[in-house]
Design a protein around this motif. Structure first.
Motif, PDB file in Angstrom:
ATOM      1  N   VAL A  63       4.062   1.888   1.846  1.00  0.00           N
ATOM      2  CA  VAL A  63       5.313   2.861   1.447  1.00  0.00           C
ATOM      3  C   VAL A  63       4.816   4.279   1.755  1.00  0.00           C
ATOM      4  O   VAL A  63       3.653   4.740   1.203  1.00  0.00           O
ATOM      5  N   ALA A  64       5.522   4.678   2.361  1.00  0.00           N
ATOM      6  CA  ALA A  64       5.004   6.220   2.913  1.00  0.00           C
ATOM      7  C   ALA A  64       5.528   7.503   2.277  1.00  0.00           C
ATOM      8  O   ALA A  64       6.613   7.381   1.729  1.00  0.00           O
ATOM      9  N   TYR A  65       4.746   8.585   1.869  1.00  0.00           N
ATOM     10  CA  TYR A  65       5.161   9.578   0.793  1.00  0.00           C
ATOM     11  C   TYR A  65       4.807  10.588   1.777  1.00  0.00           C
ATOM     12  O   TYR A  65       3.928  10.459   2.850  1.00  0.00           O
ATOM     13  N   ALA A 117       0.744  -1.196   0.017  1.00  0.00           N
ATOM     14  CA  ALA A 117      -0.003  -0.038   0.120  1.00  0.00           C
ATOM     15  C   ALA A 117       1.021   1.233   0.084  1.00  0.00           C
ATOM     16  O   ALA A 117       2.066   1.412   0.304  1.00  0.00           O
ATOM     17  N   VAL A 118       0.370   2.624  -0.213  1.00  0.00           N
ATOM     18  CA  VAL A 118       0.984   3.396   0.006  1.00  0.00           C
ATOM     19  C   VAL A 118       0.236   4.304   0.742  1.00  0.00           C
ATOM     20  O   VAL A 118      -1.272   4.293   0.837  1.00  0.00           O
ATOM     21  N   ASP A 119       0.697   5.306   1.522  1.00  0.00           N
ATOM     22  CA  ASP A 119      -0.091   6.182   2.391  1.00  0.00           C
ATOM     23  C   ASP A 119       0.788   7.696   2.542  1.00  0.00           C
ATOM     24  O   ASP A 119       2.047   7.510   2.617  1.00  0.00           O
ATOM     25  N   THR A 120       0.063   8.697   2.467  1.00  0.00           N
ATOM     26  CA  THR A 120       0.914  10.106   2.161  1.00  0.00           C
ATOM     27  C   THR A 120       0.376  10.912   3.332  1.00  0.00           C
ATOM     28  O   THR A 120      -0.803  11.233   3.498  1.00  0.00           O
ATOM     29  N   ALA A 121       1.506  11.680   3.735  1.00  0.00           N
ATOM     30  CA  ALA A 121       1.367  12.573   4.880  1.00  0.00           C
ATOM     31  C   ALA A 121       1.476  13.829   3.937  1.00  0.00           C
ATOM     32  O   ALA A 121       2.275  14.466   3.340  1.00  0.00           O
TER      33      ALA A 121
END
Lengths: 246, 246
Positions: free
Chosen positions: A118-120, A37-41
Motif C-alpha cells: 500500500v503506497a503512501y 506492506a506499506v511504502d511511502t514517498a
DNA sequence: CCAAAAGTGTTGAGTATACACCCATGA
DNA sequence: TCATGGGTGTATACTCAACACTTTTGG
C-alpha cells in the motif's frame, strides 16, 4: 467478502515458496497468503526544487538498490499507522502529512515473496528535518524528483503515482501548507507550484489567484533578502474545503 | 521495504486470534500477518438511475448483512485478477471496466480477522447482465445508490469513495462509455451525468460540450421512441486522452 | 544607479451558463 | 392537437492568461 467461508476451501499454493522467504515454513494446515506492506514517498522542498527521500535496501534479492522506506504491516495495526511507524523508523519524522495513494499487488513485484504494498505519499516542510541514518537502512538521501535513480520493486511507478496525486491536490486543495514552514513569502509558495507542476506560472496571476482563495493570512513583518522585502504570509487555521485553480 | 530482514524479528501477535478465524491455527514458528482481500463496487444504469450491486454475506460474524462482493487474494494472483475472479464468481461478469479505488486496513473492520481490503470500482453497460445468484452468495441485488441499505465492514465508506471516483472520472475522462451499450442517444448519456453528478444539466449546453470533446461518433440510424426520434451515437474507438468538463 | 525581486492594475480571449425557439413523434 | 423529448442558436457573465508599469531593496 467472507473470510470464514473461504479459509478452508482454498487450495494450498507452493508457488511462493522460493527465495529467502521460505526460511519461515508454514505449518501444514496453514494457508499461505500474500503479505501486506506499506511504502511511502516522502517529499520536501529544497533549493526551490521538489525532492524525495530514498533509502538503500540492506538485505534480500534487491539489496543495495534505492527504494522508498516501508515495511510489513503488523496484525492489529492500521495502514496509516504502519506507514507512520516506518517513516519514523527510517527518517525520525512524526506527525507529518500522510495520504494513501495506491496499492501494488503484482506477485512478481518483490522477488522474495508475494507482497501487496500500500503506497503512501508524505510531505514535510523542511528536508533537513529528516534523519538520514536509521537502524534499518544504511543511509537516506534526498533526490530531485526529476532525477531519480533506478528504484527497487515497482517504486518508479509508485513515484509517478505519488507525484500525480501531489499535483492533483495542489490544484484543488491547500496541500501546499504541508510543504511550507509556518511563515513564508508568496515567492516560496510559487516555487512549490512551479516545481511540482513543472511549469512556469505568471507571478502576478499566481498572486491574484492565491489571494482570492482566501487561504492566506498576511502577517505584519517583512522578509528582508537581497532585494525588495517581501510580505510574510501564513496559511489560515483550516478551511477543510477544496477549492479550484488554474 | 525489506521482507527478509523483518520476517524473523517481528513479534508474534495474539490480538487477532479471536473469532471464527482461529479455526485455522498457525504453526508455532509462523508469524501471523494481516490477510489481503479485494472488494468491488459494481455500478450500472437502470431506469436512468445509477445503481450498485450488493450481495448478502452467508457466514462469519456479519452473516446476512449486505456487502459488495469480494474475497481473499491468493498467492501468485494480481489484485486486479483477484477482483475479476470475485466479480465473475459473484455476478458471472467478465472483461468489465475495473479500477482500483482505495485500500482499507483498519484492524477492526472485519470482526473475524485483520483483513486489509483493496477496494475496486467496476462498471457495466447493462444491469441485467449480472447473474443474481452465485455459488458463494445467496442472492445479489441492484440498489439505487442514493438508497443503500446498511452495509457490512466499512463498505458504506467504500461506496462513498467509489462514487467520488466515478464522479471525478466522469468530469475528466470518457468513462461514461463503460456504462453504456455500444450505441446510445444523447439523452442516455446525459442520464448518466445527471444521476452520477446528482444535479440537473442543461440539455443544450450538455449536448454542445459533449460534441466539442469529439469523443462521439454520429451513427446513421435514429432511435424511435415515444416522441421525436433521436440521433444514435457511439464512442469513438479510443482517445486515451483525458479531457475537461464543466 | 543598476539589477532583481516585490507589488498593483488592465485587457482580450475563451469558456460556462441561461434561455428562446422550432421539430418530430405517439397517443 | 398536445405533451414530450430532440435539435439548433444566441446573449451574457465569468474566468484565465498575457502583459506594462512602479516600488524597494542591496551592491
Amino acid at each position: 467478502m467472507n473470510i470464514a467461508e473461504e479459509e478452508e476451501s482454498l487450495p494450498k499454493r507452493e508457488s511462493d515458496h522460493g527465495g529467502e522467504a521460505s526460511a519461515v515454513v508454514p505449518h501444514e494446515t496453514e494457508v499461505v497468503r500474500p503479505k501486506v506492506a506499506v511504502d511511502t514517498a516522502l517529499f520536501a522542498m529544497e533549493d526551490a526544487r521538489l525532492k524525495c527521500y530514498l533509502v538503500q535496501l540492506q538485505a534480500g534479492a534487491l539489496a543495495s538498490k534505492w527504494a522508498f522506506p516501508g515495511g510489513l504491516v503488523r496484525v492489529g495495526e492500521t495502514l496509516d499507522g504502519a506507514a507512520r511507524r516506518e517513516i519514523e523508523d527510517a527518517a525520525g519524522l512524526r506527525d507529518i502529512y500522510l495520504e494513501q495513494v495506491f496499492s501494488f499487488g503484482d506477485p512478481s513485484r518483490d522477488p522474495d515473496a508475494h507482497v501487496v504494498s500500500v503506497a503512501y505519499m508524505a510531505l514535510i516542510p523542511e528536508a533537513g528535518a529528516a534523519r538520514l541514518g536509521s537502524r534499518k537502512y544504511a543511509d537516506g538521501q534526498w533526490f530531485e524528483v526529476a532525477r531519480l535513480p533506478a528504484l527497487a520493486y515497482d517504486h518508479t511507478e509508485l513515484a509517478g503515482y505519488a507525484l500525480q496525486r501531489l499535483r492533483s491536490r495542489l490544484r484543488y486543495m491547500d496541500i501546499a501548507r504541508n510543504l511550507l514552514p509556518p511563515t513564508f513569502t508568496m515567492g516560496d509558495l510559487q516555487d512549490i507550484y512551479q516545481s511540482v507542476l513543472e511549469r512556469g506560472i505568471d507571478r502576478r496571476n499566481f498572486r491574484r489567484w492565491m489571494l482570492t482563495t482566501d487561504l492566506l493570512e498576511r502577517l505584519p513583518g517583512k522578509r528582508r533578502g537581497a532585494h525588495r522585502p517581501a510580505t510574510i504570509y501564513a496559511f489560515r487555521k483550516r478551511n477543510e474545503e477544496a477549492f479550484r485553480m488554474l
